[in-house]
Design a protein around this motif. Structure first.
Motif, PDB file in Angstrom:
ATOM      1  N   ASP A  69      10.356  86.874 -45.049  1.00  0.00           N
ATOM      2  CA  ASP A  69       9.468  88.216 -45.563  1.00  0.00           C
ATOM      3  C   ASP A  69      10.412  89.349 -45.581  1.00  0.00           C
ATOM      4  O   ASP A  69      10.217  90.165 -46.608  1.00  0.00           O
ATOM      5  CB  ASP A  69       8.345  88.793 -44.663  1.00  0.00           C
ATOM      6  CG  ASP A  69       7.230  87.680 -44.681  1.00  0.00           C
ATOM      7  OD1 ASP A  69       7.166  87.018 -45.783  1.00  0.00           O
ATOM      8  OD2 ASP A  69       6.533  87.811 -43.673  1.00  0.00           O
TER       9      ASP A  69
ATOM     10  N   HIS B 270      10.704  85.657 -53.128  1.00  0.00           N
ATOM     11  CA  HIS B 270      11.399  84.558 -52.688  1.00  0.00           C
ATOM     12  C   HIS B 270      12.559  83.791 -53.521  1.00  0.00           C
ATOM     13  O   HIS B 270      12.789  82.676 -53.273  1.00  0.00           O
ATOM     14  CB  HIS B 270      10.491  83.459 -52.060  1.00  0.00           C
ATOM     15  CG  HIS B 270       9.601  84.014 -50.965  1.00  0.00           C
ATOM     16  ND1 HIS B 270       9.890  84.697 -49.852  1.00  0.00           N
ATOM     17  CD2 HIS B 270       8.182  84.054 -51.041  1.00  0.00           C
ATOM     18  CE1 HIS B 270       8.883  85.042 -49.189  1.00  0.00           C
ATOM     19  NE2 HIS B 270       7.767  84.782 -49.777  1.00  0.00           N
TER      20      HIS B 270
ATOM     21  N   SER C  46       6.748  81.022 -40.426  1.00  0.00           N
ATOM     22  CA  SER C  46       6.979  82.268 -39.482  1.00  0.00           C
ATOM     23  C   SER C  46       7.823  81.554 -38.514  1.00  0.00           C
ATOM     24  O   SER C  46       8.113  80.474 -38.048  1.00  0.00           O
ATOM     25  CB  SER C  46       5.528  82.755 -38.971  1.00  0.00           C
ATOM     26  OG  SER C  46       4.580  83.046 -39.926  1.00  0.00           O
TER      27      SER C  46
END
Length: 993
Positions: free
Chosen positions: A585, A637, A760
């Motif tokens: 992120d 991204h 994550s």
């Protein structure tokens, strides 16, 4: 309507003296002016003054008039200003001295007693030629997006600009009055004597054979007209209503027909390559002739492309049932509210694709039941694709985002099996297929088709056709959607092959139907959204084996060597990890800094080569607002690489925001399509994006550097020698074979990065980490440090257990950071983030560390304090092997930071330098095993200790010699001491390492 520049050119280029003398006026010199008898009154004494220098005239006698060449012609010929200009435009400056300027005539363009149809055709030809010679008219076409190289001649577009009357006999003559009366009856002139379509772009509607003009449409080209002036005009309505159908040839070329509200909209579609288009005469102007044309040509689908306003919607709803009763499917093209086709095409570029997508998104209104897309071969193409998906699971493609097996889809042109099936059904047998040509056989005839891939529109199919029978053959380039060309090909091929025309015509018809399917498949694939890159099972297994290798980092460095980059281990790993961080992120950004020709571009190119093509965007430069107008998800991204930081100077503000905020928004003023009022539109570009740049500047924008990791290229002689060795190795057989292996290695990395999921990352060691916070800049440095740790963990995800946690009904998948990840991050940041926190560019710091190590040794050898060891730039070049320009730049930087003391001595007052007191106590050495103060995993409550001596004793670290001298204090005892401790230059063959 005459441009000011044109008037000035006439006043400048045509000689007033020659105009006056052409009327038999004798001029005699008197100063700068010439005098003569005025021809406009009974002049006994010369009262006409002509000034050749200013190119003006003036009568001092009874006339009391004067002016430019235009005023002279108006006075001499008794004509209007406009006609005087037209008369001068028709005269050559070289001839006006011999013959008087007279009113030009329309050379046999309109003859007396000609039929109305002939006269109307001649007027259209005159308007057509006027447009070709009018910059203002052509500029209007460009403004409306209609500057197609063929459109003006193809539809005989014209311009009415009040010049027609000047080409007619005078109206006080019998011929002039008769012609004007005839033009008034036709509708070209009004009862007032003015041109009906004056100031308009003129679009004629021609008969089917193109010989007769049936209707004229005029569109005013200026907006500054009197209130209430109509912008759209037709010829006065006849008792039998409007006549003619625009673009009649399109009805026989396609079973689909676009019906527009206006001729301007129809031309917009035509210029965008969508040629199956016609137009009504406004919302109430769909005539019986339009209806008859659709029925007689057996049109199957009608796409109503009326304006998206209340009137257009009502007209479309009224027209649809009429067409449906005749067996047609009717669709409504849904432009944005308040827009017509032309406005939409100008707003959404490129217009070819925007209009094509608008047609594909048309909604069903009536006829034969609803369908989603008005395309004849949509269902057939879907069936062909489905037939091709029956492959074994082992050979099926792999989706790296979801980990699922994807179905195969056909790519244009159609797969050979589908093509073979389609061709055999039509009697054609496919015998050869390549990227550029198709070969078929039917009975004793062989056909070859070339150039099909160039056709990207449903309205054109221009190919090279070759047909042979035995030893006889015929070849030609033909537009298969044009009946004339198709018939001409059939006729000539039949002659050349000695066969019946009906046989050739049958073959051509079968080819057209088959090729239509191929063109449709090609267009469908082109307009389809991007699909995830498909990875075969074999490539997937190789990429997973690579990612699960315990030596993953070593293999990455080895592959960099294969790609041709030697040394720079830390830089290569940091760059690779920054590219991988694009899946996070908050990705890392990288600036590679070095002097010119040191290899920064090669390093960045090597890193980018390992990034899949679909995940990187590279530019040489960027303008200030270019980022704001990209698609909302174009950068998401991905890696954004810019060749030089100087090339992104104007985009620096946007790049900073994109790195820190993750999104860009801009407010821009534009017109509301419904009200026409100026409103604010918002454009948004979403990140995150990983930024890569190179620069030769020592001073880089501080705000940009705060958001980036700065990688300094090794410019030392050892690295240079390693590069030389690599370059020589590339010339050997082993080097040649290594180049062949490089493509395979790059493909492996592409697949490996595609298999990395955007998981994550959880850091269970975060509470044990410490970070030095001596400056506010360290807040961002700390974020980079944590991001680098997450990037390392993400790269190793296939060597970790992927865990799942439920949160608010959603499953979150993650991997955990290990102590080895933190250790690697500490090692890498010892060079990268360590130097950044000291506000020294990497190369400047390297030079300073070289100075410190050498000065320390010399101080011990000479038994003097380090601050008393003096040296010059010449000696520095000899010690380090650095070039003059690079060394000078970094030395000046050290001077500005007061890390070097500067003095002058010797003949010519040459500059000499000494390390400032306290310099070494404020710097850490560049060493791969060094852990920065405050970095790394530590025992809670304990404080990391900075090592006084690195493992490799080659880099010396001076002890803390105290604080730097304050203002007014000296760092050395006297000049004589400094001079006596000056270090000699190294002997021949010696160099500092």
């Amino acid at each position: 309507m005459i441009p000011a520049a044109e008037l000035e050119a006439l006043k400048r280029d045509i000689s007033i003296r020659r105009l006056v003398e052409s009327r038999s006026v004798k001029l005699r010199g008197r100063g700068d002016n010439l005098m003569g008898l005025c021809p406009f009154h009974d002049d006994k004494e010369p009262s006409l003054v002509v000034s050749p220098k200013k190119n003006v005239w003036h009568c001092l006698g009874a006339c009391k008039t004067g002016g430019s060449v235009i005023d002279w012609v108006m006075k001499a010929e008794g004509v209007s200003f406009r006609l005087a200009v037209e008369m001068l435009k028709k005269q050559s400056p070289s001839l006006v001295a011999k013959t008087p300027v007279t009113a030009p005539k329309l050379e046999a363009v309109i003859e007396p007693d000609e039929p109305d149809a002939v006269v109307l055709g001649r007027v259209v030809s005159f308007y057509h030629q006027t447009l070709k010679e009018s910059p203002e008219g052509l500029s209007y076409l460009e403004k409306r997006g209609l500057m197609h190289p063929e459109v003006v001649d193809r539809f005989r577009l014209g311009l009415a600009n009040r010049t027609l009357g000047y080409r007619l006999p005078l109206k006080n003559r019998h011929a002039g009055a008769s012609l004007r009366g005839q033009l008034e009856r036709i509708g070209i002139y009004r009862e007032s004597g003015h041109e009906h379509l004056c100031g308009s772009l003129v679009i004629p509607v021609l008969a089917e054979d193109g010989t007769e003009v049936l209707e004229l449409y005029g569109r005013k080209i200026r907006d500054n007209l009197r209130k209430g002036t109509p912008l759209h005009l037709y010829l006065p309505r006849r008792p039998d209503g409007r006549r003619g159908v625009f673009n009649h040839v399109a009805f026989s070329a396609s079973k689909d027909m676009i019906v527009c509200e206006s001729l301007i909209d129809a031309l917009t579609f035509w210029c965008a390559g969508l040629r199956h288009v016609t137009a009504a005469y406004g919302v109430e102007g769909f005539t019986n002739e339009h209806l008859s044309a659709l029925v007689s040509h057996k049109t199957e689908r009608v796409l109503i492309a009326y304006d998206r306003d209340e009137a257009g919607n009502r007209a479309a709803e009224a027209l649809a049932p009429q067409l449906a009763k005749l067996g047609m499917q009717v669709f409504r093209v849904m432009f944005p509210k308040g827009m017509d086709a032309n406005a939409y095409a100008l707003s959404v570029q490129p217009k070819e694709k925007s209009l094509e997508l608008a047609l594909r998104g048309a909604i069903w209104m009536a006829g034969k039941g609803p369908v989603s897309v008005p395309a004849t071969v949509e269902a057939a193409a879907a069936e062909a694709v489905a037939a091709e998906t029956a492959a074994a699971e082992a050979e099926a493609p792999f989706d790296p985002e979801t980990g699922e097996v994807l179905p195969q889809t056909a790519s244009p042109p159609l797969p050979s099996s589908s093509l073979a099936a389609s061709s055999s059904a039509s009697g054609l047998t496919l015998v050869g297929k390549s990227e550029h040509e198709l070969r078929f056989v039917i009975e004793d005839r062989s056909w070859r088709v070339r150039g099909l891939s160039k056709n990207t529109s449903y309205e054109s199919m221009k190919v090279g056709l070759f047909v042979s029978a035995g030893a006889r053959f015929f070849v030609d380039t033909v537009e298969l959607y044009l009946a004339r060309q198709r018939q001409a090909f059939v006729k000539q091929a039949a002659v050349e092959l000695g066969m019946d025309e009906r046989i050739i015509a049958s073959d051509v018809g079968k080819l057209v139907l088959l090729l239509e399917d191929l063109v449709h498949a090609h267009i469908t694939e082109t307009l389809a959204p991007e699909r995830p890159v498909q990875i075969s099972a074999e490539d997937q297994a190789s990429a997973l084996s690579f990612l699960r290798d315990p030596r993953l980092l070593d293999r990455i460095l080895e592959d960099f060597e294969t790609a041709g980059v030697v040394g720079e281990e830390s830089n290569k790993l940091v760059g690779y990890l920054a590219a991988v961080s694009r899946k996070l992120d908050s990705p890392l950004a990288v600036v590679i800094q070095s002097s010119s020709a040191a290899g920064k571009s090669s390093l960045m190119e090597a890193i980018l080569r390992f990034v899949p093509e679909e995940a990187r965007i590279q530019y040489s430069a960027m303008t200030g607002q270019s980022l704001f107008y990209m698609g909302e998800h174009d950068l998401r991204h991905k890696v954004l690489a810019i060749a030089e930081e100087e090339g992104a100077e104007h985009a620096a503000y946007a790049l900073k925001l994109l790195q820190s905020e993750g999104t860009l928004t801009i407010a821009s003023t534009g017109k509301d399509p419904l009200t026409g009022r100026l409103v604010t539109h918002q454009y948004r570009v979403s990140g995150p994006v990983s930024l890569f740049m190179t620069t030769t500047a020592v001073e880089v924008d501080e705000e940009l550097l705060n958001r980036c990791l700065v990688l300094g290229v090794d410019e030392g002689p050892a690295q240079t020698e390693a590069i030389f060795e690599r370059q020589r190795h590339a010339e050997t057989l082993e080097g040649l074979l290594a180049k062949k292996r490089r493509d395979k290695v790059i493909a492996l990395h592409h697949n490996a990065q595609r298999l990395l999921e955007p998981l994550s990352v959880v850091n269970p060691l975060a509470a044990q980490l410490r970070f030095s916070g001596h400056t506010t800049r360290s807040r961002r440095d700390h974020a980079k440090y944590l991001t680098l740790i997450r990037s390392i963990a993400l790269l190793h995800q296939h060597q970790r257990l992927v865990k799942t946690v439920e949160h608010e009904g959603a499953a979150i998948r993650y991997v955990e950071v290990t102590a080895r990840d933190v250790e690697l991050a500490d090692r890498l940041l010892s060079e990268v983030l360590g130097s950044a926190s000291e506000e020294l560019p990497p190369q400047t710091k390297k030079l300073l560390l070289h100075m410190e190590a050498w000065v320390k040794r010399e101080s011990q050898r000479l038994n003097v304090p380090p601050s008393e060891v003096r040296f010059s730039r010449r000696e520095l070049r000899a010690w380090t092997g650095w070039g003059h320009s690079a060394l000078k730049k970094h030395v000046l930087r050290l001077e500005e930071l007061e890390l070097l003391d500067v003095a002058s001595s010797g003949v010519g007052r040459k500059k000499t330098y000494a390390l400032a007191a306290g310099t070494t106590s404020n710097l850490a050495p560049l060493h791969p095993n060094w852990t920065p103060p405050g970095h790394g995993v530590v025992t809670p409550g304990a404080r990391p200790v900075f090592p006084s001596e690195p493992a490799d004793s080659g880099d010396w670290v001076a002890p803390n010699t105290g604080a730097r001298p304050g203002p007014g204090q000296k760092s050395a005892s006297n000049t004589q001491t400094r001079r006596s401790a000056r270090v000699p230059a190294p002997k021949n063959g010696q160099a500092f390492a």
